[in-house]
Design a protein around this motif. Structure first.
Motif, mmCIF file in Angstrom:
data_model
loop_
_atom_site.group_PDB
_atom_site.id
_atom_site.type_symbol
_atom_site.label_atom_id
_atom_site.label_comp_id
_atom_site.label_asym_id
_atom_site.label_seq_id
_atom_site.Cartn_x
_atom_site.Cartn_y
_atom_site.Cartn_z
ATOM 1 N N LEU A 363 0.828 -1.206 0.000
ATOM 2 C CA LEU A 363 0.000 0.000 0.000
ATOM 3 C C LEU A 363 0.866 1.262 0.000
ATOM 4 C CD1 LEU A 363 -2.833 -1.021 2.508
ATOM 5 C CD2 LEU A 363 -2.948 -0.916 0.004
ATOM 6 N N ASP A 364 1.927 1.249 0.810
ATOM 7 C CA ASP A 364 2.833 2.395 0.837
ATOM 8 C C ASP A 364 3.541 2.579 -0.509
ATOM 9 O OD1 ASP A 364 2.073 2.712 3.448
ATOM 10 O OD2 ASP A 364 3.850 1.727 4.286
ATOM 11 N N LEU A 365 3.907 1.446 -1.146
ATOM 12 C CA LEU A 365 4.592 1.537 -2.439
ATOM 13 C C LEU A 365 3.677 2.120 -3.512
ATOM 14 C CD1 LEU A 365 7.083 0.921 -4.175
ATOM 15 C CD2 LEU A 365 6.164 -1.384 -4.534
ATOM 16 N N PHE A 366 2.440 1.641 -3.558
ATOM 17 C CA PHE A 366 1.501 2.174 -4.554
ATOM 18 C C PHE A 366 1.162 3.634 -4.272
ATOM 19 C CE2 PHE A 366 -0.116 -2.402 -5.163
ATOM 20 C CZ PHE A 366 0.825 -2.612 -6.155
ATOM 21 N N ALA A 367 1.063 3.975 -2.981
ATOM 22 C CA ALA A 367 0.771 5.363 -2.639
ATOM 23 C C ALA A 367 1.904 6.290 -3.056
ATOM 24 C CB ALA A 367 0.506 5.492 -1.137
ATOM 25 N N SER A 368 3.150 5.830 -2.883
ATOM 26 C CA SER A 368 4.285 6.659 -3.293
ATOM 27 C C SER A 368 4.377 6.768 -4.817
ATOM 28 C CB SER A 368 5.578 6.075 -2.733
ATOM 29 O OG SER A 368 5.796 4.759 -3.236
ATOM 30 N N MET A 369 3.984 5.704 -5.532
ATOM 31 C CA MET A 369 4.009 5.756 -6.987
ATOM 32 C C MET A 369 2.934 6.698 -7.535
ATOM 33 S SD MET A 369 4.625 1.709 -7.854
ATOM 34 C CE MET A 369 4.373 1.987 -9.598
#
Length: 517
Positions: A363-369
């Motif tokens: 979730l954090d990775l997709f949010a940062s992307m």
């Protein structure tokens, strides 16, 4: 195939018989009910779910940082072995191969590439799964029972043994036994030489794994019972602290606490070892029994005479003769249970080796992307503290406290100091130093003190500064500009040179009244 050819192959035998009995090696068509194919296909779809779970684990270990996944080479290698096993069931599910070469002969690895691929992946995955389960159990046994820290040497030993033996074993079984469609859409190993080149070696390593695992459990029970009778004065040691941290010098209470900490860190690995070893042993026992049954019918065809007479009497209606065939084959619920349990290994890996932090990491990775940063707590600059410089952040490693004394093991979920962010693999092979007091020493470690050293300390005592000249009050109103170079009387003594004894009487003495600068 034309009816004339089929009649010629029957050799005058009534349907469904031919000159040679092909039961049950023709896929169990006559010995199992009509829902047999549906049951095997359902197990294949469970393999698809298990493959998705394994793919999620592998992708998370590759992409996410180590503090989110706690990846380790033993877990990664075991997951890869389960992926190979799942491919053995997924490939024929997607290809839908033709199982029969003719009316009495099934396809094998020589006539069907799908059969060769599915059988190779299934057997290689089974070999690799057993080997990595064995290596995982051995690593846990060395840590708990012998207190050895497995490091880089054990990693290379595991890679050579965990992948080398399955590759050699796969080549041997394909050469001396081969694979073919035995039942279902997946090819399995043939009966010829299968005990010598596959089942016996597989069961040997499975038996060693069970022995090592239960030996570890026995040691844990022994340590626990010994700790109950330990009347130590403290919770970590009795009497004076021991110098060595070996098994012989540790008290029962200390050994119990160390074992309990390791089990708390490794309970996931212990459970996955038990689950997969139970599945593989169950799979091996069922298939060995099936092979022995087929071989017994070939050696003594009279055992199938009652079933054959039933088929002849009812004109080849197998449903009316299933009760007679049940004594010749393994029943359908048992075969379905074996296939489903093998397919669920990927699901068990996700349940036991997966962590909730993996989902939050994605979730954090997709949010940062997408440009959405996660909400963080505001912390003032004045409230921040440098943990390296503040002695209060130093954790006391006391023998009376079991919280700070953490055992770092290669399989443990404890983070390495190198894992500060990003995709960094922790250093599982670094040696961890632990404070060990001497036998006659009762001291404890103390936090590092902040020592402030000043180069000027002690300088003023050894080298005092010269006295400053007396400052006169400024009297500019009564100052004579023409007498600025004239020294006053009270300072004359300080600047007057002594009169030489060779000065002639009556000579001018400039040093007494005036000094010209």
């Amino acid at each position: 195939m034309s009816n004339t050819t089929i009649d010629a192959m029957r050799g005058g035998c009534p349907a469904p018989f031919f000159n040679e009995l092909s039961f049950p090696t023709e896929g169990g068509h006559w010995a199992y009910p009509d829902n047999f194919t549906a049951a095997t296909q359902a197990a294949d779809w469970v393999n698809v779910v298990g493959m998705i779970c394994c793919g999620f684990l592998l992708l998370s270990w590759i992409v996410l940082p180590v503090e989110k996944t706690h990846r380790h080479y033993l877990s990664i290698s075991l997951t890869c072995a389960v992926v190979l096993m799942n491919l053995g069931f997924i490939i024929p599910l997607a290809a839908k191969p033709e199982q029969c070469f003719n009316e009495i002969t099934p396809h094998g690895m020589d006539t069907s590439s799908v059969c060769a691929a599915s059988g190779a992946f299934l057997l290689a995955g089974g070999w690799a799964g057993i080997m990595w389960i064995f290596l995982r159990a051995l690593s846990l046994h060395l840590q708990i029972c012998w207190q050895l820290v497995v490091g880089r040497n054990y990693m290379w030993f595991s890679q050579a043994l965990g992948w080398g033996i399955p590759i050699v074993g796969l080549v041997i079984l394909l050469v001396f036994s081969g694979v073919s469609f035995r039942f279902g859409a997946t090819c399995h190993i043939n009966h010829e030489n299968s005990l010598a080149d596959f089942w016996i070696p597989l069961l040997v390593f499975a038996g060693l794994t069970v022995i090592i695992q239960f030996a570890t459990f026995g040691y844990c029970i022994k340590v626990y019972l010994a700790s109950l009778s330990d009347n130590s004065a403290t919770t970590e040691g009795s009497g004076m602290p021991s110098y060595s941290n070996s098994i012989r010098t540790m008290t029962p209470r200390q050994a119990y606490r160390r074992v309990r900490r390791v089990i708390q860190l490794q309970w996931r690995g212990i459970v996955i070892v038990l689950v997969i070893i139970a599945d593989v042993i169950f799979f091996a026992v069922v298939f060995v029994f099936m092979d022995n049954t087929v071989q017994a019918i070939k050696d003594d065809p009279d055992k199938a005479l009652t079933w054959a007479a039933c088929l002849f009497a009812f004109g080849g209606d197998k449903n009316k003769c299933l009760d007679k065939a049940s004594v010749l084959v393994v029943n359908l619920p048992t075969v379905t249970a074996v296939l489903v349990l093998l397919a669920m290994n990927g699901i068990w890996l996700l349940v036991l080796l997966g962590r909730w932090s993996m989902f939050t990491g994605w979730l954090d990775l997709f949010a940062s992307m997408l440009g959405h940063r996660t909400k963080k707590e505001f912390v003032s600059v004045d409230a921040r503290m440098d943990i390296k410089q503040d002695p209060r952040s130093y954790e006391m490693l006391s023998r009376d406290s079991g919280k700070a004394d953490t055992v770092l093991t290669p399989i443990s979920a404890t983070l390495s100091p190198t894992a500060r962010g990003g995709r960094q693999t922790p250093d599982y092979f670094g040696q961890t130093a632990r404070y060990q007091p001497h036998q006659r020493s009762f001291s404890s470690p103390r936090p590092p003190q902040q020592l402030h050293w000043d180069a000027m300390d002690g300088y003023e005592q050894n080298y005092p500064q010269p006295p400053m000249p007396t400052v006169r009050p400024n009297d500019y109103e009564h100052m004579n500009p023409l007498g600025m170079n004239r020294i006053e009387k009270e300072d004359e003594i300080q600047y007057t040179a002594p009169r030489s004894q060779y000065t002639q009487p009556g000579a001018a003495d400039y040093g007494r009244d005036h000094v010209f600068i």
